[in-house]
Scaffold this active site. Structure first.
Site, PDB file in Angstrom:
ATOM      1  N   ASP A 176      22.790  38.415  25.543  1.00 16.75           N
ATOM      2  CA  ASP A 176      21.751  39.440  25.645  1.00 16.75           C
ATOM      3  C   ASP A 176      21.290  39.532  27.103  1.00 16.75           C
ATOM      4  O   ASP A 176      22.127  39.614  28.004  1.00 16.75           O
ATOM      5  CB  ASP A 176      20.595  39.119  24.683  1.00 16.75           C
ATOM      6  N   TYR A 303      12.538  45.059  30.600  1.00 19.37           N
ATOM      7  CA  TYR A 303      13.447  46.188  30.431  1.00 19.37           C
ATOM      8  C   TYR A 303      13.124  47.298  31.432  1.00 19.37           C
ATOM      9  O   TYR A 303      14.021  47.912  32.006  1.00 19.37           O
ATOM     10  CB  TYR A 303      13.357  46.732  29.003  1.00 19.37           C
ATOM     11  N   HIS A 360      24.373  38.376  17.049  1.00 18.65           N
ATOM     12  CA  HIS A 360      23.875  38.464  18.416  1.00 18.65           C
ATOM     13  C   HIS A 360      23.255  37.163  18.917  1.00 18.65           C
ATOM     14  O   HIS A 360      23.396  36.811  20.084  1.00 18.65           O
ATOM     15  CB  HIS A 360      22.845  39.596  18.472  1.00 18.65           C
TER      16      HIS A 360
END
Length: 381
Positions: A176, A303, A360
């Site tokens: 990630d 982000y 994930h």
């Protein structure tokens, strides 16, 4: 030399009492009939999880378990960094730094640390041990609440490994956001990073020459495009308006749990039941790390910082560039179905593994599979 201080997690009882009061006062939203996970978080499961949070979950027990791992804090370039450091039991243990992502935490790796540091006790080769370093990304957990780009974090990681811990060379792995940090680390410090291992290498963004892509890569690109339309709303808001979301998530524990748990369900090999992949204790301990540190806002702001830097940095971020350092890639079936040729387009891939199960959060969901691949690759590299 930066000062190194032992660290123990000690959450104030006032914080835990306040949490209980907030849980008791939850104002529940209305719920569509037979919603399941089709509208987002499953209402029935969330109520079940919150009931356990109030009446069964024991933070002090989890806190004590986390404190069995040797933890430290240091300041690098003015940023406080929290990390776990466990020495391997082998004679020539390789230094290995592990980088987590969002919405997980350093807790992603709690199962694999003993397997990597003491493989003999877990059915492995005692000669294949590692000195394991697991930092909390800035803006996450017990590191300082500051949002940085992958490249900035990679610079801190390099100084942590060499200037603070004294390793001249090392290997690195992540998933990630941790994949981006690990790639940036390799590209910025190829003289120190001997090899890296990733569970994702980046995704097609529409800028590629479609005609130069293989049929498998084109199919992958179409999958990713569809995925963004159906699953990418979190990324869009966190890359553009994170502060708007941050107030709600920092104020409501149920809101925070809903935002995080839905990702653990949707991105994992749950087969329709999230507890096929994670226990309630694991889900809540990860959520608690965000809650007690009040770092959900800085974590999602990461982000936004990454998006701004990607468009303003000449040549783009180093985390997005091709990696020359030897790279191992493991792809898990419930994660993005990365074709090998796409991975080779992004990095100098020396080992590529299609895993039989998992998703994930691979190190947390399928620790034995993940460790076996990481260990095999770094012994070869």
């Amino acid at each position: 030399m930066a000062q190194l201080n032992p660290f123990t997690i000690q959450v104030s009882q006032d914080v835990l009492d306040d949490l209980q009061q907030r849980l008791q006062r939850t104002r529940w939203a209305d719920e569509p009939q037979n919603a399941d996970w089709n509208y987002g978080t499953n209402p029935q499961y969330l109520r079940e999880l919150v009931d356990y949070w109030q009446n069964g979950y024991d933070w002090r027990k989890q806190e004590a378990a986390l404190n069995e791992l040797p933890q430290f804090k240091t300041a690098i370039d003015g940023v406080g960094i929290h990390f776990i450091h466990v020495k391997g039991k082998g004679e020539n243990s390789k230094p290995l730094i592990l980088s987590h992502g969002w919405p997980d935490s350093f807790y992603r790796f709690y199962k694999v640390i003993p397997m990597l540091t003491d493989p003999a006790s877990h059915g492995g080769d005692p000669a294949q041990s590692f000195d394991v370093v697991v930092p909390s990304i800035p803006g996450f957990g017990f590191s300082d609440p500051v949002a940085l780009t992958d490249d900035q974090t990679a610079d801190l990681w390099a100084k942590l490994m060499t200037d603070v811990l004294g390793y001249q060379t090392f290997v690195a792995a992540g998933g990630d956001l941790g994949s981006g940090i690990t790639k940036a680390l390799a590209n910025s410090f190829p003289d120190r990073v001997q090899a890296i291992h990733l569970t994702d290498v980046g995704y097609p963004d529409g800028s590629e020459d479609w005609s130069a892509m293989s049929p498998a890569e084109q199919e992958f690109g179409q999958y990713i495009q569809q995925w963004w339309y159906t699953e990418g709303a979190y990324n869009m808001i966190q890359s553009t308006k994170p502060q708007t979301l941050g107030y709600a998530l920092n104020d409501s524990p149920v809101g925070l749990a809903s935002w995080i748990v839905e990702k653990f369900y949707g991105w994992s090999d749950t087969q329709g039941n999230i507890e096929n992949s994670f226990t309630k204790d694991e889900l809540l301990t990860n959520i608690m790390i965000y809650w007690v540190t009040q770092t959900i806002n800085t974590s999602i702001r990461t982000y936004r910082e990454g998006m701004l830097a990607a468009y303003s940095t000449e040549g783009g971020l180093k985390s997005a560039r091709y990696v020359d350092v030897p790279t191992g890639v493991a792809t898990f079936p419930a994660d993005a179905p990365t074709p090998e040729e796409w991975a080779r387009r992004k990095a100098n891939v020396r080992r590529f593994t299609n895993m039989p199960r998992g998703g994930h959060f691979a190190a947390l969901e399928q620790p034995a599979l993940w460790v076996a691949d990481v260990s095999a690759f770094f012994q070869e590299a």
